[in-house]
Scaffold this motif. Structure first.
Motif, mmCIF file in Angstrom:
data_model
loop_
_atom_site.group_PDB
_atom_site.id
_atom_site.type_symbol
_atom_site.label_atom_id
_atom_site.label_comp_id
_atom_site.label_asym_id
_atom_site.label_seq_id
_atom_site.Cartn_x
_atom_site.Cartn_y
_atom_site.Cartn_z
ATOM 1 N N PRO A 162 0.791 -1.232 0.000
ATOM 2 C CA PRO A 162 0.000 0.000 0.000
ATOM 3 C C PRO A 162 0.821 1.278 0.000
ATOM 4 O O PRO A 162 0.469 2.241 -0.693
ATOM 5 C CB PRO A 162 -0.834 -0.134 1.283
ATOM 6 C CG PRO A 162 -0.967 -1.604 1.490
ATOM 7 C CD PRO A 162 0.343 -2.177 1.033
ATOM 8 N N PHE A 163 1.925 1.314 0.741
ATOM 9 C CA PHE A 163 2.718 2.533 0.811
ATOM 10 C C PHE A 163 3.143 2.985 -0.584
ATOM 11 O O PHE A 163 2.956 4.146 -0.965
ATOM 12 C CB PHE A 163 3.950 2.314 1.695
ATOM 13 C CG PHE A 163 4.743 3.571 1.938
ATOM 14 C CD1 PHE A 163 4.591 4.276 3.121
ATOM 15 C CD2 PHE A 163 5.646 4.060 0.996
ATOM 16 C CE1 PHE A 163 5.310 5.453 3.354
ATOM 17 C CE2 PHE A 163 6.364 5.222 1.212
ATOM 18 C CZ PHE A 163 6.199 5.922 2.396
ATOM 19 N N ASN A 164 3.715 2.079 -1.357
ATOM 20 C CA ASN A 164 4.244 2.456 -2.667
ATOM 21 C C ASN A 164 3.153 2.662 -3.705
ATOM 22 O O ASN A 164 3.290 3.511 -4.593
ATOM 23 C CB ASN A 164 5.264 1.420 -3.131
ATOM 24 C CG ASN A 164 6.565 1.528 -2.363
ATOM 25 O OD1 ASN A 164 7.033 2.631 -2.068
ATOM 26 N ND2 ASN A 164 7.153 0.400 -2.020
ATOM 27 N N GLN A 165 2.076 1.907 -3.615
ATOM 28 C CA GLN A 165 0.966 2.121 -4.534
ATOM 29 C C GLN A 165 0.319 3.488 -4.307
ATOM 30 O O GLN A 165 0.004 4.217 -5.255
ATOM 31 C CB GLN A 165 -0.076 1.009 -4.386
ATOM 32 C CG GLN A 165 0.349 -0.322 -4.982
ATOM 33 C CD GLN A 165 0.504 -0.267 -6.490
ATOM 34 O OE1 GLN A 165 -0.354 0.264 -7.204
ATOM 35 N NE2 GLN A 165 1.613 -0.802 -7.000
ATOM 36 N N GLY B 185 -0.191 9.372 -5.479
ATOM 37 C CA GLY B 185 -0.260 10.654 -4.797
ATOM 38 C C GLY B 185 -1.312 10.696 -3.717
ATOM 39 O O GLY B 185 -1.664 11.776 -3.218
ATOM 40 N N THR B 186 -1.825 9.532 -3.307
ATOM 41 C CA THR B 186 -2.894 9.472 -2.304
ATOM 42 C C THR B 186 -2.397 9.040 -0.929
ATOM 43 O O THR B 186 -3.196 8.908 -0.002
ATOM 44 C CB THR B 186 -3.997 8.490 -2.753
ATOM 45 O OG1 THR B 186 -3.424 7.171 -2.924
ATOM 46 C CG2 THR B 186 -4.621 8.935 -4.072
ATOM 47 N N GLU C 229 0.646 12.195 6.805
ATOM 48 C CA GLU C 229 1.229 11.769 8.080
ATOM 49 C C GLU C 229 2.115 10.545 7.906
ATOM 50 O O GLU C 229 3.144 10.410 8.578
ATOM 51 C CB GLU C 229 0.133 11.487 9.114
ATOM 52 C CG GLU C 229 -0.527 12.729 9.660
ATOM 53 C CD GLU C 229 0.475 13.693 10.292
ATOM 54 O OE1 GLU C 229 1.288 13.227 11.115
ATOM 55 O OE2 GLU C 229 0.456 14.881 9.968
ATOM 56 N N LYS C 230 1.730 9.658 6.999
ATOM 57 C CA LYS C 230 2.533 8.464 6.759
ATOM 58 C C LYS C 230 3.813 8.812 6.007
ATOM 59 O O LYS C 230 4.877 8.242 6.275
ATOM 60 C CB LYS C 230 1.718 7.412 6.002
ATOM 61 C CG LYS C 230 0.549 6.881 6.828
ATOM 62 C CD LYS C 230 -0.187 5.745 6.153
ATOM 63 C CE LYS C 230 -1.309 5.239 7.068
ATOM 64 N NZ LYS C 230 -2.021 4.070 6.509
ATOM 65 N N PHE C 231 3.723 9.757 5.083
ATOM 66 C CA PHE C 231 4.919 10.184 4.369
ATOM 67 C C PHE C 231 5.874 10.907 5.313
ATOM 68 O O PHE C 231 7.094 10.691 5.259
ATOM 69 C CB PHE C 231 4.540 11.092 3.196
ATOM 70 C CG PHE C 231 5.711 11.442 2.313
ATOM 71 C CD1 PHE C 231 6.241 10.508 1.446
ATOM 72 C CD2 PHE C 231 6.270 12.710 2.349
ATOM 73 C CE1 PHE C 231 7.322 10.823 0.626
ATOM 74 C CE2 PHE C 231 7.347 13.039 1.539
ATOM 75 C CZ PHE C 231 7.879 12.094 0.672
ATOM 76 N N LYS C 232 5.345 11.754 6.178
ATOM 77 C CA LYS C 232 6.173 12.458 7.162
ATOM 78 C C LYS C 232 6.875 11.467 8.086
ATOM 79 O O LYS C 232 8.061 11.616 8.399
ATOM 80 C CB LYS C 232 5.309 13.422 7.986
ATOM 81 C CG LYS C 232 4.844 14.640 7.218
ATOM 82 C CD LYS C 232 3.763 15.402 7.962
ATOM 83 C CE LYS C 232 4.238 15.909 9.316
ATOM 84 N NZ LYS C 232 3.187 16.734 9.970
ATOM 85 N N PHE C 233 6.140 10.471 8.506
ATOM 86 C CA PHE C 233 6.708 9.439 9.376
ATOM 87 C C PHE C 233 7.852 8.722 8.657
ATOM 88 O O PHE C 233 8.930 8.505 9.223
ATOM 89 C CB PHE C 233 5.608 8.443 9.751
ATOM 90 C CG PHE C 233 5.990 7.438 10.792
ATOM 91 C CD1 PHE C 233 5.717 7.661 12.131
ATOM 92 C CD2 PHE C 233 6.612 6.243 10.439
ATOM 93 C CE1 PHE C 233 6.060 6.723 13.095
ATOM 94 C CE2 PHE C 233 6.962 5.306 11.389
ATOM 95 C CZ PHE C 233 6.686 5.548 12.723
ATOM 96 N N LYS D 32 2.392 15.630 -12.405
ATOM 97 C CA LYS D 32 2.679 17.016 -12.019
ATOM 98 C C LYS D 32 1.942 17.438 -10.758
ATOM 99 O O LYS D 32 2.343 18.395 -10.074
ATOM 100 C CB LYS D 32 2.344 17.959 -13.166
ATOM 101 C CG LYS D 32 0.870 18.029 -13.521
ATOM 102 C CD LYS D 32 0.646 19.013 -14.675
ATOM 103 C CE LYS D 32 -0.838 19.106 -15.021
ATOM 104 N NZ LYS D 32 -1.078 20.073 -16.126
ATOM 105 N N ASP D 33 0.853 16.740 -10.424
ATOM 106 C CA ASP D 33 0.070 17.073 -9.237
ATOM 107 C C ASP D 33 0.389 16.178 -8.045
ATOM 108 O O ASP D 33 -0.186 16.351 -6.971
ATOM 109 C CB ASP D 33 -1.430 16.973 -9.554
ATOM 110 C CG ASP D 33 -1.855 17.964 -10.625
ATOM 111 O OD1 ASP D 33 -1.343 19.101 -10.604
ATOM 112 O OD2 ASP D 33 -2.687 17.598 -11.479
ATOM 113 N N ASN D 34 1.303 15.226 -8.244
ATOM 114 C CA ASN D 34 1.645 14.304 -7.151
ATOM 115 C C ASN D 34 2.459 15.078 -6.108
ATOM 116 O O ASN D 34 3.516 15.617 -6.410
ATOM 117 C CB ASN D 34 2.465 13.127 -7.690
ATOM 118 C CG ASN D 34 2.632 12.020 -6.669
ATOM 119 O OD1 ASN D 34 2.826 12.266 -5.480
ATOM 120 N ND2 ASN D 34 2.571 10.781 -7.132
#
Length: 218
Positions: A22-25, A30-31, A35-39, A150-152
């Motif tokens: 799920p993380f990479n998908q 871009g969804t 908070e998960k990306f910051k972590f 471009k919107d990711n």
């Protein structure tokens, strides 16, 4: 068939699991929740410092000056990326500069540091190769398949690992590992493969732990 071709074949099913997790998908689409990306960014910053220490230690053990120089440059590159995280993503996403490693991050960093200090240098090199190679393959996959690129919100991170500069480092790391394997005994090659597979599992665990926002239970 060279060693790295055989080693990749050994972890290819795991690599497919990494692509599908799920993380990479969600990163690709871009969804991924911010908070998960910051972590993930915070843990990656801690990891990169220890990765740099590991690469520096491996460099000091190389007999070939060219290989010594290459790993010294890899170590410098890891710290440059860590600094860039602080100056770029940390500010953009409001990530705190105080980072405590999660159980998975600590396990991974201690594993590679242990290999760099105590294992044969060939085994140590095999243990750090997944961080180069898997990241490059994942970056290329996401870059080629992302929707509305471009919107990711994570497009800059994606571009870093799909870029030419990182590709050059990965190719160099693969070549050095194959050269070391060419001179290794069959038993040492087996140890190299075991280290490569284990580090690849830890790569999966690192992404999974970020998606779960892993915390210490005690």
């Amino acid at each position: 068939m060279n060693w790295t071709t055989e080693a990749w074949a050994a972890i290819n099913p795991l690599y497919q699991d990494i692509i599908d997790m799920p993380f990479n998908q969600e990163l690709m689409k871009g969804t991924l929740p911010v908070e998960k990306f910051k972590f993930y960014m915070a843990q990656d910053a801690h990891y990169l410092v220890e990765f740099g220490r590991t690469l520096s230690a491996i460099s000091s053990r190389m007999e070939d000056p060219e290989k010594m120089l290459a790993f010294s440059q890899f170590a410098s590159g890891a710290i440059v990326v860590e600094r860039a995280l602080h100056e770029g993503y940390f500010k953009k996403f409001g990530v705190s500069g105080e980072i405590s490693p999660t159980p998975t991050c600590l396990l991974y960093t201690q594993y590679i540091l242990n290999k760099a200090a105590l294992a044969n240098v060939e085994e140590a090199v095999a243990a750090v190769l997944p961080c180069f190679w898997i990241y490059k393959r994942v970056g290329d996959y996401i870059y080629s398949n992302q929707e509305n690129a471009k919107d990711n919100p994570y497009k800059e991170w994606i571009a870093t690992y799909a870029g030419e500069e990182f590709a050059s480092s990965v190719e160099s790391a693969i070549q050095i590992t194959d050269e070391l394997a060419d001179e290794a005994s069959p038993s040492l090659k087996d140890k190299m493969t075991s280290a490569f597979v284990m580090a690849s599992k830890l790569e999966w665990m690192f992404w999974d732990s970020a998606y779960r926002l892993e915390q210490w239970e005690v």
